[in-house]
Design a protein around this motif. Structure first.
Motif, PDB file in Angstrom:
ATOM      1  N   ARG A 197      -6.052   7.424  -6.856  1.00 29.78           N
ATOM      2  CA  ARG A 197      -7.179   6.384  -6.300  1.00 29.78           C
ATOM      3  C   ARG A 197      -7.168   6.360  -4.799  1.00 29.78           C
ATOM      4  NH1 ARG A 197      -3.432   3.432  -9.083  1.00 29.78           N
ATOM      5  NH2 ARG A 197      -2.725   1.368  -8.166  1.00 29.78           N
ATOM      6  N   TYR A 198      -6.034   6.183  -4.308  1.00 30.44           N
ATOM      7  CA  TYR A 198      -5.638   5.733  -3.015  1.00 30.44           C
ATOM      8  C   TYR A 198      -6.271   7.122  -2.063  1.00 30.44           C
ATOM      9  CZ  TYR A 198      -2.922   2.283  -4.466  1.00 30.44           C
ATOM     10  OH  TYR A 198      -2.372   1.069  -5.097  1.00 30.44           O
ATOM     11  N   ALA A 199      -6.018   8.408  -2.658  1.00 28.37           N
ATOM     12  CA  ALA A 199      -6.561   9.557  -1.841  1.00 28.37           C
ATOM     13  C   ALA A 199      -8.119   9.683  -1.787  1.00 28.37           C
ATOM     14  CB  ALA A 199      -6.257  10.906  -2.583  1.00 28.37           C
TER      15      ALA A 199
ATOM     16  N   ASP B 217      -5.845  14.782  11.690  1.00 27.11           N
ATOM     17  CA  ASP B 217      -6.037  13.664  12.468  1.00 27.11           C
ATOM     18  C   ASP B 217      -7.070  12.811  11.586  1.00 27.11           C
ATOM     19  OD1 ASP B 217      -6.171  12.534  15.280  1.00 27.11           O
ATOM     20  OD2 ASP B 217      -8.222  13.139  15.296  1.00 27.11           O
ATOM     21  N   GLU B 218      -8.118  13.367  11.016  1.00 29.08           N
ATOM     22  CA  GLU B 218      -8.957  12.514   9.975  1.00 29.08           C
ATOM     23  C   GLU B 218      -8.301  11.737   9.175  1.00 29.08           C
ATOM     24  OE1 GLU B 218     -13.035  14.860   9.529  1.00 29.08           O
ATOM     25  OE2 GLU B 218     -11.320  15.959   8.629  1.00 29.08           O
ATOM     26  N   LEU B 219      -7.103  12.544   8.601  1.00 28.51           N
ATOM     27  CA  LEU B 219      -6.339  11.601   7.577  1.00 28.51           C
ATOM     28  C   LEU B 219      -5.740  10.429   8.190  1.00 28.51           C
ATOM     29  CD1 LEU B 219      -3.889  13.863   5.318  1.00 28.51           C
ATOM     30  CD2 LEU B 219      -5.387  12.088   4.723  1.00 28.51           C
ATOM     31  N   ARG B 220      -5.072  10.583   9.512  1.00 31.04           N
ATOM     32  CA  ARG B 220      -4.380   9.487  10.323  1.00 31.04           C
ATOM     33  C   ARG B 220      -5.409   8.258  10.502  1.00 31.04           C
ATOM     34  NH1 ARG B 220      -1.354  13.224  13.118  1.00 31.04           N
ATOM     35  NH2 ARG B 220      -3.168  13.363  14.548  1.00 31.04           N
ATOM     36  N   VAL B 221      -6.564   8.690  11.209  1.00 31.27           N
ATOM     37  CA  VAL B 221      -7.496   7.776  11.522  1.00 31.27           C
ATOM     38  C   VAL B 221      -8.065   7.089  10.098  1.00 31.27           C
ATOM     39  CG1 VAL B 221      -9.995   7.373  12.265  1.00 31.27           C
ATOM     40  CG2 VAL B 221      -8.418   9.000  13.381  1.00 31.27           C
ATOM     41  N   ALA B 222      -8.371   7.366   9.131  1.00 32.33           N
ATOM     42  CA  ALA B 222      -8.774   7.029   7.778  1.00 32.33           C
ATOM     43  C   ALA B 222      -7.656   6.068   7.211  1.00 32.33           C
ATOM     44  CB  ALA B 222      -9.322   7.972   6.924  1.00 32.33           C
TER      45      ALA B 222
ATOM     46  N   ARG C  24      -7.422   3.032   9.416  1.00 34.33           N
ATOM     47  CA  ARG C  24      -8.746   1.959   9.299  1.00 34.33           C
ATOM     48  C   ARG C  24      -8.814   1.167   7.988  1.00 34.33           C
ATOM     49  NH1 ARG C  24     -12.912   6.369   8.288  1.00 34.33           N
ATOM     50  NH2 ARG C  24     -13.540   6.543  10.555  1.00 34.33           N
ATOM     51  N   LEU C  25      -8.430   2.144   6.845  1.00 34.84           N
ATOM     52  CA  LEU C  25      -8.247   1.348   5.701  1.00 34.84           C
ATOM     53  C   LEU C  25      -7.330   0.168   5.523  1.00 34.84           C
ATOM     54  CD1 LEU C  25      -8.918   4.143   2.968  1.00 34.84           C
ATOM     55  CD2 LEU C  25     -10.442   2.530   3.969  1.00 34.84           C
TER      56      LEU C  25
ATOM     57  N   LEU D 208      -0.584  -1.108   1.092  1.00 36.97           N
ATOM     58  CA  LEU D 208      -0.527  -0.499   2.539  1.00 36.97           C
ATOM     59  C   LEU D 208       0.424   0.758   2.249  1.00 36.97           C
ATOM     60  CD1 LEU D 208      -0.128  -3.621   5.054  1.00 36.97           C
ATOM     61  CD2 LEU D 208      -2.253  -2.030   4.275  1.00 36.97           C
ATOM     62  N   ALA D 209       1.583   0.743   1.811  1.00 35.87           N
ATOM     63  CA  ALA D 209       2.282   1.751   1.456  1.00 35.87           C
ATOM     64  C   ALA D 209       1.436   2.974   0.926  1.00 35.87           C
ATOM     65  CB  ALA D 209       3.722   1.523   0.773  1.00 35.87           C
ATOM     66  N   ALA D 210       1.070   2.695  -0.156  1.00 35.49           N
ATOM     67  CA  ALA D 210       0.282   3.507  -1.081  1.00 35.49           C
ATOM     68  C   ALA D 210      -0.988   4.330  -0.210  1.00 35.49           C
ATOM     69  CB  ALA D 210      -0.383   2.972  -2.350  1.00 35.49           C
ATOM     70  N   VAL D 211      -1.629   3.614   0.800  1.00 33.36           N
ATOM     71  CA  VAL D 211      -2.663   4.141   1.567  1.00 33.36           C
ATOM     72  C   VAL D 211      -1.814   5.096   2.575  1.00 33.36           C
ATOM     73  CG1 VAL D 211      -4.210   3.628   3.450  1.00 33.36           C
ATOM     74  CG2 VAL D 211      -4.151   2.151   1.327  1.00 33.36           C
ATOM     75  N   ASP D 212      -0.702   4.562   2.964  1.00 32.78           N
ATOM     76  CA  ASP D 212      -0.054   5.361   3.945  1.00 32.78           C
ATOM     77  C   ASP D 212       0.732   6.716   3.536  1.00 32.78           C
ATOM     78  OD1 ASP D 212       0.660   5.359   6.750  1.00 32.78           O
ATOM     79  OD2 ASP D 212       2.784   5.031   6.119  1.00 32.78           O
ATOM     80  N   ALA D 213       0.813   6.859   2.208  1.00 28.83           N
ATOM     81  CA  ALA D 213       1.413   7.885   1.638  1.00 28.83           C
ATOM     82  C   ALA D 213       0.356   9.009   1.163  1.00 28.83           C
ATOM     83  CB  ALA D 213       2.130   7.278   0.303  1.00 28.83           C
TER      84      ALA D 213
END
Lengths: 411, 411
Positions: free
Chosen positions: B254-256, B331-336, B339-340, B375-380
Motif C-alpha cells: 500500500r505504501y508503494a 529523484d521522483e521517488l525522493r520527491v514523492a 511530499r507524502l 513515516l518509516a514505511a513511506v521512507d522505505a
C-alpha cells in the motif's frame, strides 16, 4: 517562546518557537494591498502576487514550483485589502531551502513576457468571479458601503484596469511597497531562532530598505443607511448583504464584536441560524465582523428564494433590533465564548495558523499575543463589553444591497 | 502513548494520549457502510447516519445541536462504503459532556415522523449530487468497475431505494450493524485514559453486544478493460475516469501505491500535472489510490474541453505505459516520499486527524501505528517496491468512462 529582531534595512523578523511542534510555518507579510493602490493601479497588488511566482534571476516559474515540491512544502500566497502574504509550511529540516525559495521569489524579475501572459490569467480569474452572484453582491455592496474610503478598493481590479496596467507601473508599485521596511518575516513551530535570523539576514539583508512611502489614512467607515436592489433576472436566488460600521482591528472592543456576531449570526446555533436557516427559510444567514486598519464593519448576509426575501429581511431587522434594545442573555454569552475559544485552540494546533496569527497581530497591533492572551480576552467579554459595543457601534441603519431576480425589496 | 481495552459487550476502546496537545478528538467508528447493505436496503447506512442526529429518549434534534454547541464542539459524521464515523473535537475539560452526547445519539429513537421528514432531505441530497457531472461520472464508473462486488454499492442509494425504505428495515439494519462488538470508540489528544474508559463503560456498557452478523467477502476487484461514453449534450466539459485493481488496505504494497500515484498524478508536480494541467490541456488530472477492505483500486480522472479529450486520453495512456515499462526515477521517488511524509506530519498536528488515523488503522489492520511508523514505511518505498507493485497491479487495461458532450471518444 517569542523572539523579535529587526535587520539594519528595516525588515522585521518574528519567531514563535515550539519544540513540541512537528513542522515549521514560514511567512513573509508585506504591508500592502488593494487599499494602498493609487489611481490607475487597481488590481496591481493581487496581480503582483501572481507575478512573484513567475520567476527570478535564479529560477523560472517551473523551477519555483519544482523547488517547493522537492521539500514537500505546502506553500501559497494571498492578497487582502491590507496585506500580501507568501507562506510555506515544511518539516523542520527544510527551513533553509524554504527560506531560500521564499526570499528569492520576493525579488521577482517581472519579465514583460510573463507580465503579458499573466494578464490573461488575471482577467480570466476576474471573469470567473463576476459570474458568481455571492461574489458580485459582496463586491458591489462593499464598494457602495466604503465609497471613497480606500477600503472600498477592489482586490481583483476590473478587466479594464488590468488591461490598462503597464509593467512599469507594477515595477513602481513594487519599489514603493515591497521595501524591506514594509515587510515582516515570521516563523512558527519547531525551529532554531538564531539560525533562522541568520538565514533571513543572508537572504534579505541587502534588500532595498526605504520605508513605505504613503502612510494610511485611518478614518472609520461612514454609516450609510439605505436599501438598494441590483436586478439579475436569470438568478433564482436573492442574495442580500447588509453593512454597518464596527470597531477597527486594534480596538479594545474587537473581542466583544467577535462574540456578539457569533451570538447573532454564527453558522450554527445562533439567532439567525434558528430564525432562518434551521426552519429552511434561508439557505444561509450569518453575520461576521471585518476588522481592518483604522476601520471595521459588520457584514450580515443571507440568501433565499426571492419570494421569502422581504419576510426574511423583516426577520433580520427584528433580530438586530432585539439585540440592540434588549442585549443578549448570559447563556448566549457563555456559549459564544466557549465556541470561539474552542475554535481558536483547535485552529492554533497547526503551525500554519500560529504563523498567520503572529504576523497579523504584529501588522495590526504591533504586538505579540500568545494563544492564552487571546483566550483570556475572549473569556473577559461580559455584558458591559457588549453594551459598550452596541452603544458605540449600534446595529441600526445597516446599508442593504439585494442582488437577484427582484426589482424591489420591501420589508 | 497508546492504550487499548475491550468492554465485556465487545465494544473496543482505543486512546492515544498526548499531553502537549491542546484539544481532544473523540470518535465512534461503526464497521458498517454501503457494502454491508443487503437487497432492498440501498442507502440505509447514510440515511441512518442522518437519523442519529434526530434525537434519542433524552434529547430531540434541537437539543443535540444545542448541547454540542454549548461545549464548543466541532462535531460531524461521515459514511463510507465500509464505515460510519461520528466524531467531535473539544477542549480537554469537555470530554465528559462530548462523550455523553455522542454515546446518547448512537442509540437513536428513529421516530417514524423524523424518518419520513429526513427521507425528503436525503432525496434532495441525492438530487443535488445527480446534477454534478464530477459525481455522476464517479458514481457510474465505480458501479461499472466493481460490478457485483459489494464495493459497487452506492452510499447515497437512489431516490427510488430511499422511497421504498421502511423504518422497520432501518431498525433491523441498526440492530445488526450497530451492536457493541461492531463499534470502536477512539480518543486522541490531551486526556486521561482511565477516566475515558470509565466514561465509555458508563455510557456504552449496556449496549447490545451481538457480533456483526455477516462477515465481509474479501475478493479483490476484477480487471475490466473497456471504454464507455455517457453522452450528456448540455455539458461543456468532458469528464473521464479510469479504474484498475490496486492493493487492498492491509497489503504491504500500500505504501508503494501511495508513492506511485503521487509520482504519476499528484495535484502538483506530478507527471500528469506537467503533461496536462500545467500546459492548460486539462482543468484537472490526477490519480489516487483507493484502499478498501480486501480490495483496492487506482482511480485516474481528468476533465477538459471535449475537443481535447481524445488527445488527453492518448497522453494519459502514454504516461501510464512509460511508468509501466520504464518505472520511475530515483529523484521522483525522493520527491514523492518527502511530499507524502510532510503532508502526513502536517495533517497529524491536529488531534482530529490522529483520531481518524488511529481508528482507521484499527478497523483495517487491527493494529496501532504511530506517526513515526507511517513515516518509516513511506521512507522505505524503494525501486523494488515500485516494481513489485507494478508487476502485481499493472497500470494496463484500465476501465475508462467518459461523461460529457462526446458520443464517442477515440484516442
Amino acid at each position: 517562546m517569542f523572539h523579535q529582531t529587526t535587520l539594519p534595512n528595516g525588515l522585521q523578523i518574528l519567531g514563535e518557537t515550539n519544540s513540541s511542534a512537528l513542522s515549521v510555518a514560514l511567512g513573509f507579510f508585506v504591508r500592502t494591498g488593494a487599499r494602498d493602490e493609487v489611481a490607475g493601479e487597481s488590481g496591481v497588488s493581487h496581480f503582483l502576487e501572481h507575478m512573484v511566482f513567475k520567476g527570478t534571476e535564479r529560477r523560472d516559474a517551473i523551477q519555483v514550483n519544482r523547488d517547493f515540491d522537492k521539500i514537500g512544502a505546502d506553500n501559497n500566497a494571498f492578497t487582502s485589502e491590507e496585506m500580501t502574504c507568501y507562506h510555506a509550511a515544511v518539516l523542520p529540516e527544510y527551513v533553509p531551502q524554504a527560506l531560500d525559495i521564499l526570499a528569492d521569489i520576493l525579488r521577482p524579475s517581472l519579465r514583460e513576457n510573463d507580465f503579458q501572459t499573466e494578464k490573461k490569467v488575471i482577467k480570466d480569474e476576474i471573469a470567473r468571479y463576476e459570474v458568481r452572484p455571492d461574489w458580485s453582491v459582496y463586491d458591489q455592496s462593499r464598494k457602495r458601503f466604503f465609497g471613497d474610503h480606500p477600503l472600498g478598493q477592489s482586490i481583483l481590479g476590473t478587466r479594464e484596469s488590468i488591461d490598462a496596467l503597464a509593467r512599469e507601473q507594477m515595477l513602481d508599485y513594487f519599489r514603493r511597497r515591497y521595501a524591506a521596511g514594509n515587510i515582516v518575516a515570521v516563523a512558527a513551530g519547531n525551529f532554531e531562532w538564531d539560525a533562522f535570523v541568520n538565514l533571513v539576514r543572508e537572504h534579505c539583508g541587502e534588500w532595498n530598505g526605504a520605508k513605505a512611502a504613503m502612510p494610511r489614512q485611518k478614518a472609520e467607515a461612514p454609516r450609510r443607511p439605505g436599501l438598494h436592489t441590483i436586478p439579475r433576472e436569470k438568478l433564482n436566488q436573492e442574495y442580500v448583504m447588509m453593512w454597518a460600521p464596527a470597531p477597527p482591528a486594534d480596538s479594545p472592543l474587537r473581542y466583544a464584536a467577535h462574540v456578539l456576531t457569533s451570538i447573532i449570526g454564527d453558522y450554527t446555533g445562533s439567532r439567525l441560524y434558528w430564525a432562518l436557516v434551521d426552519p429552511g427559510l434561508a439557505d444561509s444567514a450569518d453575520i461576521s465582523y471585518i476588522d481592518a486598519d483604522g476601520a471595521g464593519a459588520f457584514l450580515l448576509s443571507f440568501s433565499c428564494q426571492p419570494e421569502s426575501a422581504a419576510q426574511n429581511l423583516a426577520t433580520v431587522r427584528r433580530v438586530l433590533d432585539e439585540v440592540q434594545t434588549k442585549g443578549v442573555t448570559d447563556d448566549e454569552l457563555r456559549v459564544a465564548r466557549t465556541r470561539l475559544a474552542a475554535r481558536e485552540v483547535r485552529g492554533n494546533e497547526r503551525t500554519h495558523r500560529r504563523m498567520l496569527a503572529v504576523g497579523r497581530d504584529w501588522l495590526y497591533l504591533n504586538q505579540y499575543r500568545t494563544l492564552d492572551d487571546e483566550l483570556a480576552a475572549v473569556d473577559a467579554v461580559d455584558q458591559k463589553a457588549i453594551r459598550d459595543l452596541l452603544a458605540r457601534y449600534p446595529l441600526r441603519d445597516l446599508m442593504t444591497v439585494a442582488l437577484g431576480p427582484l426589482d424591489r425589496l420591501e420589508a
